[in-house]
Design a protein around this motif. Structure first.
Motif, PDB file in Angstrom:
ATOM      1  N   VAL A 181       0.864  -1.180   0.000  1.00 57.20           N
ATOM      2  CA  VAL A 181       0.000   0.000   0.000  1.00 57.20           C
ATOM      3  C   VAL A 181       0.897   1.224   0.000  1.00 57.20           C
ATOM      4  N   GLY A 182       0.675   2.122  -0.935  1.00 56.52           N
ATOM      5  CA  GLY A 182       1.515   3.313  -1.008  1.00 56.52           C
ATOM      6  C   GLY A 182       1.428   4.167   0.242  1.00 56.52           C
ATOM      7  N   VAL A 183       2.556   4.730   0.634  1.00 56.72           N
ATOM      8  CA  VAL A 183       2.618   5.560   1.842  1.00 56.72           C
ATOM      9  C   VAL A 183       2.100   6.959   1.535  1.00 56.72           C
ATOM     10  N   ASN A 184       1.186   7.418   2.359  1.00 51.63           N
ATOM     11  CA  ASN A 184       0.698   8.789   2.262  1.00 51.63           C
ATOM     12  C   ASN A 184       1.567   9.651   3.182  1.00 51.63           C
ATOM     13  N   ARG A 185       2.372  10.521   2.600  1.00 52.82           N
ATOM     14  CA  ARG A 185       3.345  11.293   3.386  1.00 52.82           C
ATOM     15  C   ARG A 185       2.666  12.231   4.385  1.00 52.82           C
ATOM     16  N   VAL A 186       1.502  12.730   4.032  1.00 54.84           N
ATOM     17  CA  VAL A 186       0.793  13.628   4.956  1.00 54.84           C
ATOM     18  C   VAL A 186       0.406  12.872   6.221  1.00 54.84           C
ATOM     19  N   GLU A 187      -0.150  11.649   6.056  1.00 53.57           N
ATOM     20  CA  GLU A 187      -0.523  10.827   7.222  1.00 53.57           C
ATOM     21  C   GLU A 187       0.692  10.499   8.065  1.00 53.57           C
ATOM     22  N   VAL A 188       1.771  10.091   7.406  1.00 52.56           N
ATOM     23  CA  VAL A 188       2.986   9.704   8.134  1.00 52.56           C
ATOM     24  C   VAL A 188       3.567  10.894   8.890  1.00 52.56           C
ATOM     25  N   GLU A 189       3.595  12.054   8.255  1.00 55.41           N
ATOM     26  CA  GLU A 189       4.184  13.234   8.882  1.00 55.41           C
ATOM     27  C   GLU A 189       3.318  13.726  10.037  1.00 55.41           C
ATOM     28  N   HIS A 190       2.008  13.715   9.861  1.00 59.69           N
ATOM     29  CA  HIS A 190       1.116  14.129  10.948  1.00 59.69           C
ATOM     30  C   HIS A 190       1.307  13.224  12.174  1.00 59.69           C
ATOM     31  N   ALA A 191       1.376  11.905  11.926  1.00 59.27           N
ATOM     32  CA  ALA A 191       1.600  10.969  13.032  1.00 59.27           C
ATOM     33  C   ALA A 191       2.972  11.194  13.668  1.00 59.27           C
ATOM     34  N   ALA A 192       3.982  11.489  12.841  1.00 61.05           N
ATOM     35  CA  ALA A 192       5.325  11.735  13.369  1.00 61.05           C
ATOM     36  C   ALA A 192       5.341  12.951  14.294  1.00 61.05           C
ATOM     37  N   GLU A 193       4.566  13.965  13.955  1.00 62.59           N
ATOM     38  CA  GLU A 193       4.471  15.142  14.832  1.00 62.59           C
ATOM     39  C   GLU A 193       3.892  14.765  16.196  1.00 62.59           C
ATOM     40  N   LEU A 194       2.893  13.883  16.184  1.00 62.48           N
ATOM     41  CA  LEU A 194       2.325  13.420  17.450  1.00 62.48           C
ATOM     42  C   LEU A 194       3.352  12.623  18.252  1.00 62.48           C
ATOM     43  N   LEU A 195       4.134  11.817  17.558  1.00 61.93           N
ATOM     44  CA  LEU A 195       5.181  11.049  18.233  1.00 61.93           C
ATOM     45  C   LEU A 195       6.239  11.978  18.822  1.00 61.93           C
ATOM     46  N   MET A 196       6.611  12.984  18.063  1.00 60.99           N
ATOM     47  CA  MET A 196       7.628  13.934  18.537  1.00 60.99           C
ATOM     48  C   MET A 196       7.159  14.652  19.802  1.00 60.99           C
ATOM     49  N   GLY A 197       5.862  14.949  19.865  1.00 58.64           N
ATOM     50  CA  GLY A 197       5.350  15.708  20.998  1.00 58.64           C
ATOM     51  C   GLY A 197       4.982  14.870  22.204  1.00 58.64           C
ATOM     52  N   ALA A 198       4.944  13.550  22.039  1.00 60.71           N
ATOM     53  CA  ALA A 198       4.505  12.691  23.138  1.00 60.71           C
ATOM     54  C   ALA A 198       5.579  12.588  24.215  1.00 60.71           C
ATOM     55  N   LYS A 199       5.161  12.713  25.454  1.00 59.58           N
ATOM     56  CA  LYS A 199       6.080  12.541  26.588  1.00 59.58           C
ATOM     57  C   LYS A 199       5.829  11.225  27.320  1.00 59.58           C
ATOM     58  N   LYS A 200       4.588  10.689  27.168  1.00 55.31           N
ATOM     59  CA  LYS A 200       4.240   9.462  27.881  1.00 55.31           C
ATOM     60  C   LYS A 200       3.545   8.485  26.914  1.00 55.31           C
ATOM     61  N   PRO A 201       4.277   8.021  25.912  1.00 57.84           N
ATOM     62  CA  PRO A 201       3.647   7.165  24.898  1.00 57.84           C
ATOM     63  C   PRO A 201       3.556   5.693  25.323  1.00 57.84           C
ATOM     64  N   VAL A 202       2.555   5.025  24.775  1.00 53.43           N
ATOM     65  CA  VAL A 202       2.390   3.578  24.917  1.00 53.43           C
ATOM     66  C   VAL A 202       2.222   3.003  23.519  1.00 53.43           C
ATOM     67  N   ILE A 203       2.884   1.874  23.245  1.00 54.40           N
ATOM     68  CA  ILE A 203       2.773   1.193  21.955  1.00 54.40           C
ATOM     69  C   ILE A 203       2.040  -0.127  22.166  1.00 54.40           C
ATOM     70  N   LEU A 204       0.987  -0.350  21.370  1.00 55.32           N
ATOM     71  CA  LEU A 204       0.279  -1.631  21.360  1.00 55.32           C
ATOM     72  C   LEU A 204       0.659  -2.368  20.082  1.00 55.32           C
ATOM     73  N   MET A 205       1.322  -3.512  20.232  1.00 55.05           N
ATOM     74  CA  MET A 205       1.758  -4.304  19.085  1.00 55.05           C
ATOM     75  C   MET A 205       0.793  -5.464  18.861  1.00 55.05           C
ATOM     76  N   GLY A 206       0.426  -5.675  17.594  1.00 56.40           N
ATOM     77  CA  GLY A 206      -0.442  -6.781  17.228  1.00 56.40           C
ATOM     78  C   GLY A 206       0.272  -7.786  16.350  1.00 56.40           C
ATOM     79  N   ALA A 207      -0.487  -8.782  15.868  1.00 54.14           N
ATOM     80  CA  ALA A 207       0.097  -9.835  15.037  1.00 54.14           C
ATOM     81  C   ALA A 207       0.739  -9.267  13.782  1.00 54.14           C
ATOM     82  N   GLY A 208       0.221  -8.134  13.285  1.00 53.61           N
ATOM     83  CA  GLY A 208       0.781  -7.525  12.085  1.00 53.61           C
ATOM     84  C   GLY A 208       2.159  -6.941  12.267  1.00 53.61           C
ATOM     85  N   SER A 209       2.631  -6.857  13.513  1.00 59.30           N
ATOM     86  CA  SER A 209       3.974  -6.328  13.772  1.00 59.30           C
ATOM     87  C   SER A 209       5.033  -7.427  13.793  1.00 59.30           C
ATOM     88  N   ARG A 210       4.614  -8.682  13.587  1.00 57.15           N
ATOM     89  CA  ARG A 210       5.534  -9.813  13.763  1.00 57.15           C
ATOM     90  C   ARG A 210       6.748  -9.744  12.841  1.00 57.15           C
TER      91      ARG A 210
END
Length: 551
Positions: A181-210
């Motif tokens: 699936v082609g990467v949408n740069r706007v979606e990726v960049e918007h999410a990256a901004e949220l990651l950059m600003g997070a101080k207390k993040p939690v990651i939930l990994m599913g079977a698709g991360s294997r």
């Protein structure tokens, strides 16, 4: 060549190694052909539902289309439960069933049912082959559909068609079944901004991360994020890793709930399962998944529709200068320590006591190979596995969204057939085993070697617990069980009964080392109704945590 020969040879060319099925009148001409060749191994099952479960389990493990077969009428109907598991968990399975002769289609004949109508709700593609010249085209379409769209495809072949001749040519090459699936740069960049600003993040990994476990760990390190693992992701990251806080949901941990209560961002990687009642409604969520239909409906969701393998490297480069919040990282590591202590308290028992299921799961994690395949049945023991089994590089095979009982033993058979040199362990409840008990003979007949762990507590524990949670009086949940050891011995299988804690580890170690099929009848505790009522449901714990969050 005859259609039966064509089907066999074309599937062989495409790499099919096993066909799981039960003999029946409408597929006898095909079975005759399968029995005269050596490239595809036909696995004669005792029930069609188990045959479809084996195909689903093989597909979940390999990622390639797996094949099952059955006769018309009741045979096809019996496939439905296993095919529904493949449908619900997006496992590529091709079901090829027999149908009545072409001149009987639609008539009042024995074992006739319009199979396309029967299977359409759980199939991506289904059709009936009523002419020999149609077989090549529809077989190609069915196989490619199952593989590319990850689900169930079905061909009903009329009995008389199997023996007729087709001129359709064999196809040596398939189209590429998986496309990115082609990467949408706007979606990726918007999410990256949220990651950059997070101080207390939690990651939930599913079977698709294997397939991207190392990249997920790098992201967690870069963010200082707490890691939560769904059951499908168990074994992607070693649970001794200091950022891991266990699972989420009823099979989760108090540490995970505490982290979510304080988090300012949840990042969901390859997890289509989303326990809404455990995730605060005001918590921002970033979700990455290649399938738009797997995206959660959350009030503060930022979706990224793409392959994880494409997104994670972009994020890691974008976060190159990101420094984790030291206070949050330290807190996550303290929660990790409490998560391990929580497990130790959970499994504390005296040596003469009957075995708690959680104690069994914890002990099992100490003796299995680091990369063992664990075939899980559905039941209360699945929750205890998620809570108390400490994963390393294990691979759990289970019925994720369909959650059918009777899945564990067929899944173990498929896993061992596809991995003869790798350790496979089956964990089943006493109720689940009795739904698929005939497959003990399937395992024995194919000379398969693996431990079969039976949690014998004489109850359908999850149903009993849910009735109590709902304020109902449990009824119809207690079981009168046979002697499972004698049952095993009647099938030519070794059996051993384990009654107390002091016997548990020696019995498990012996079973893991044995180069044979062995059944362990683990006599587990049966909680009284009073004891069950004293247990605090995880939903109540979650509600308390999130009430504190709002305050």
């Amino acid at each position: 060549m005859q259609v039966a020969h064509y089907l066999t040879e074309q599937l062989r060319i495409w790499g099919v190694k096993h066909i799981y099925g039960v003999a029946g009148d409408a597929i006898l001409p095909w079975l005759d052909v399968l029995g005269k060749q050596e490239h595809i191994r036909y696995i004669a099952c005792r029930h069609e539902s188990a045959a479809a479960m084996m195909a689903a389990a093989e597909a979940k493990w390999t990622g390639r289309p797996a094949v099952c077969t059955a006769t018309s009428g009741p045979g096809t109907l019996n496939l439905l439960n296993g095919l529904a598991d493949a449908y619900a968990d997006h496992a590529p399975v091709l079901a090829i069933t027999g149908q009545v002769e072409t001149h009987k289609l639609g008539g009042p004949y024995k074992q006739f049912v319009p199979q396309e109508d029967l299977l359409r709700p759980i199939c991506l593609y289904t059709t009936t082959v009523a002419h020999p010249e149609a077989v090549g085209d529809v077989l190609h379409r069915a196989y490619a559909t199952a593989g590319s769209q990850r689900g169930v495809a079905h061909l009903a072949v009329c009995k008389d068609i199997f023996s007729r001749t087709t001129s359709w040519p064999l196809v040596n090459a398939l189209p590429r079944l998986q496309s990115g699936v082609g990467v949408n740069r706007v979606e990726v960049e918007h999410a990256a901004e949220l990651l950059m600003g997070a101080k207390k993040p939690v990651i939930l990994m599913g079977a698709g991360s294997r397939e991207c476990g190392n990249l997920c760990m790098q992201l967690a390190e870069k963010l200082g994020a707490a890691l939560l693992l769904t059951l499908g992701a168990k074994g992607v990251v070693d649970e001794a890793y200091p950022l891991v806080l266990g699972g989420l949901g009823e099979g989760g941990s108090k540490a995970g709930l505490a982290a979510l209560a304080q988090a300012d961002l949840l990042v969901t990687l390859g997890a289509s399962w989303f326990p809404r009642s455990f995730v605060p409604a005001d918590l921002p969520v970033v979700q990455v998944d290649h399938n738009p239909t797997a995206i959660h409906a959350h009030p503060q969701l930022s979706p990224v529709i793409a392959e994880l393998s494409d997104v994670l490297p972009l994020w890691l480069r974008r976060l190159d200068k990101k420094t984790p919040d030291p206070g949050w990282t330290a807190q996550v590591k303290r929660w990790h320590a409490s998560f391990w202590q929580e497990t130790e308290r959970l499994v504390e028992q005296g040596t003469e006591e009957l075995i708690k299921p959680e104690t069994l799961m914890h002990a099992l994690s100490q003796v299995v190979d680091d990369n063992a395949i664990i075939a899980l049945d559905t039941g209360e023991h699945t929750i205890w596995f998620n809570r108390a089994f400490r994963g390393r590089a294990h691979f759990p095979l289970f019925s994720g969204k369909w959650r059918t009982m009777g899945y564990g033993l067929p899944a173990a058979i498929a896993a061992k057939l596809n991995n003869p040199d790798r350790q496979v362990v089956a964990i089943v409840g006493d109720g689940g085993l009795q739904m698929a008990s005939g497959e003990l003979m399937t395992a024995a007949a194919n000379n398969l070697h693996f431990p079969l762990i039976v949690i014998n507590n004489k109850t359908l524990g999850l149903e009993e617990w849910k009735m109590i949670q709902s304020g109902l009086v449990p009824f119809g949940t207690r079981l009168e069980n046979p002697d499972f050891v004698k049952w095993a011995e009647a099938c030519g299988i070794s059996g051993r009964r384990v009654r107390a804690i002091r016997e548990l580890l020696p019995a498990l170690k012996e079973a893991m080392a044995a180069q044979k099929l062995i059944l362990l009848d683990i006599q587990c505790t049966l909680p009284t109704l009073t004891e069950r009522k004293r247990e605090i449901p995880f939903q109540a714990q979650a509600a308390n945590v999130y009430n504190e969050r709002k305050v």
